[in-house]
Design a protein around this motif. Structure first.
Motif, PDB file in Angstrom:
ATOM      1  N   GLU A   1       0.899  -1.323  -0.183  1.00 20.54           N
ATOM      2  CA  GLU A   1      -0.128   0.015   0.143  1.00 20.54           C
ATOM      3  C   GLU A   1       0.886   1.472   0.091  1.00 20.54           C
ATOM      4  O   GLU A   1       0.510   2.264  -0.750  1.00 20.54           O
ATOM      5  N   LYS A   2       1.825   1.147   0.775  1.00 21.28           N
ATOM      6  CA  LYS A   2       2.913   2.585   0.910  1.00 21.28           C
ATOM      7  C   LYS A   2       3.404   2.556  -0.419  1.00 21.28           C
ATOM      8  O   LYS A   2       3.667   3.810  -0.868  1.00 21.28           O
TER       9      LYS A   2
ATOM     10  N   ILE B   1       2.229   1.894  -3.618  1.00 25.24           N
ATOM     11  CA  ILE B   1       1.203   2.373  -4.445  1.00 25.24           C
ATOM     12  C   ILE B   1       1.178   3.751  -4.117  1.00 25.24           C
ATOM     13  O   ILE B   1       1.053   4.723  -4.993  1.00 25.24           O
ATOM     14  N   ARG B   2       0.922   4.133  -2.841  1.00 20.21           N
ATOM     15  CA  ARG B   2       0.652   5.724  -2.559  1.00 20.21           C
ATOM     16  C   ARG B   2       1.905   6.291  -2.831  1.00 20.21           C
ATOM     17  O   ARG B   2       1.787   7.729  -2.993  1.00 20.21           O
ATOM     18  N   SER B   3       3.106   6.009  -2.962  1.00 16.45           N
ATOM     19  CA  SER B   3       4.038   6.838  -3.163  1.00 16.45           C
ATOM     20  C   SER B   3       4.264   7.033  -4.861  1.00 16.45           C
ATOM     21  O   SER B   3       5.205   8.009  -5.072  1.00 16.45           O
TER      22      SER B   3
ATOM     23  N   THR C   1       3.452   8.507  -8.118  1.00 17.97           N
ATOM     24  CA  THR C   1       2.975  10.301  -8.767  1.00 17.97           C
ATOM     25  C   THR C   1       1.758   9.770  -9.785  1.00 17.97           C
ATOM     26  O   THR C   1       1.471   8.739 -10.196  1.00 17.97           O
ATOM     27  N   SER C   2       0.931  10.933  -9.886  1.00 21.60           N
ATOM     28  CA  SER C   2      -0.168  10.874 -10.741  1.00 21.60           C
ATOM     29  C   SER C   2       0.296  10.482 -12.017  1.00 21.60           C
ATOM     30  O   SER C   2      -0.326   9.752 -12.914  1.00 21.60           O
TER      31      SER C   2
ATOM     32  N   LYS D   1       0.944   6.873 -12.355  1.00 22.98           N
ATOM     33  CA  LYS D   1      -0.128   6.005 -12.489  1.00 22.98           C
ATOM     34  C   LYS D   1      -0.847   6.357 -13.989  1.00 22.98           C
ATOM     35  O   LYS D   1      -1.278   5.275 -14.259  1.00 22.98           O
TER      36      LYS D   1
ATOM     37  N   HIS E   1      -6.565   2.793  -5.783  1.00 20.07           N
ATOM     38  CA  HIS E   1      -5.393   3.743  -5.889  1.00 20.07           C
ATOM     39  C   HIS E   1      -5.113   4.393  -7.427  1.00 20.07           C
ATOM     40  O   HIS E   1      -4.381   5.250  -7.282  1.00 20.07           O
TER      41      HIS E   1
ATOM     42  N   HIS F   1      -7.782   5.761  -9.350  1.00 17.77           N
ATOM     43  CA  HIS F   1      -8.466   6.759 -10.024  1.00 17.77           C
ATOM     44  C   HIS F   1      -8.966   6.913 -11.325  1.00 17.77           C
ATOM     45  O   HIS F   1      -8.797   8.116 -11.930  1.00 17.77           O
TER      46      HIS F   1
END
Length: 245
Positions: free
Chosen positions: A42-43, A45-47, A49-50, A53, A70, A72
């Motif tokens: 999870e960490k 994936i959250r790191s 950048t848009s 992604k 994750h 959007h």
């Protein structure tokens, strides 16, 4: 309109490494997000950048339904399902043959029956309706939720016991070439026909009633897709299956 993100929810011991190889051979490497195995998934994936992604066209790995949250953007899932008894047996022989597996030293001392009936939650959880757990996206397997997710968000479900047919239909769906694929991560030390009692087989089936419902439903749907192919497509499928021998 931006193309949807494709997500391969790889359920362990369903032939997923081979499927990853097929995706790798058809999609540029920098457009695939390989879902990490370790605890910081999870960490990590959250790191992202848009921009990173946005660049991904595919996500694959041991990710349950829900990983799309994750990213959007619109998404479609695919997966492979396997006969639950075969999957449980395969899991045992795989762990026994892999010294790097965290459970190897414990499991290699067990018989298949001891493995299947183990009370250790690290062993028992993946042996109880694990395919339903993956597709429902919950820690507790929820068949209704899994079926709803399949109907609403899965564009393709293959069957391990019908692997060439599954790959053919996925290639057709994606517009990929119908070429030979390599079978990966096949457990070498597994006996062709494991000596397993009818009693133990029935016990595994009873542990996986929800998985069997999923499996039989999706297997029937796959047969129906094959039946609905045109004559020329059926001929192409027969050639594709021969190509894999």
């Amino acid at each position: 309109m931006k193309k949807p993100l494709w997500i391969f929810a790889h359920i362990p011991k369903t032939g997923g490494i081979t499927m990853r190889g097929i995706i790798d051979s058809n999609v540029p490497s920098n457009q695939i997000y390989r879902y990490p195995l370790h605890q910081n998934q999870e960490k990590m994936i959250r790191s992202l950048t848009s921009k990173q992604k946005e660049n991904f066209r595919w996500v694959y790995g041991h990710c349950r339904y829900g990983v799309h949250q994750h990213f959007h953007r619109s998404y479609r899932y695919i997966t492979m399902l396997r006969d639950p008894v075969s999957r449980v047996i395969s899991t045992y022989y795989f762990i026994c043959s892999m010294p790097t597996n965290g459970l190897h030293h414990k499991v290699k001392k067990m018989s298949l029956e001891e493995f299947v009936t183990s009370q250790d939650p690290r062993i028992s959880a993946p042996l109880h309706n694990h395919q339903t757990r993956f597709l429902s996206g919950q820690n507790d397997p929820d068949l209704t939720l899994a079926m709803n997710n399949l109907n609403d968000h899965f564009a393709f479900v293959g069957i391990t016991e019908m692997y060439p047919q599954s790959v053919f239909l996925l290639n057709q769906l994606q517009g990929w070439k119908q070429t030979h694929y390599s079978k990966e991560n096949v457990t070498k030390k597994r006996p062709k026909r494991p000596d397993i009692s009818e009693q133990l087989t029935n016990h595994i089936r009873s542990m996986n009633e929800l998985d069997y419902h999923l499996y039989e439903t999706c297997k029937l749907q796959l047969h129906q897709k094959i039946k609905s192919l045109s004559q020329s497509e059926k001929k192409e499928l027969r050639s594709f299956i021969k190509m894999q021998d």
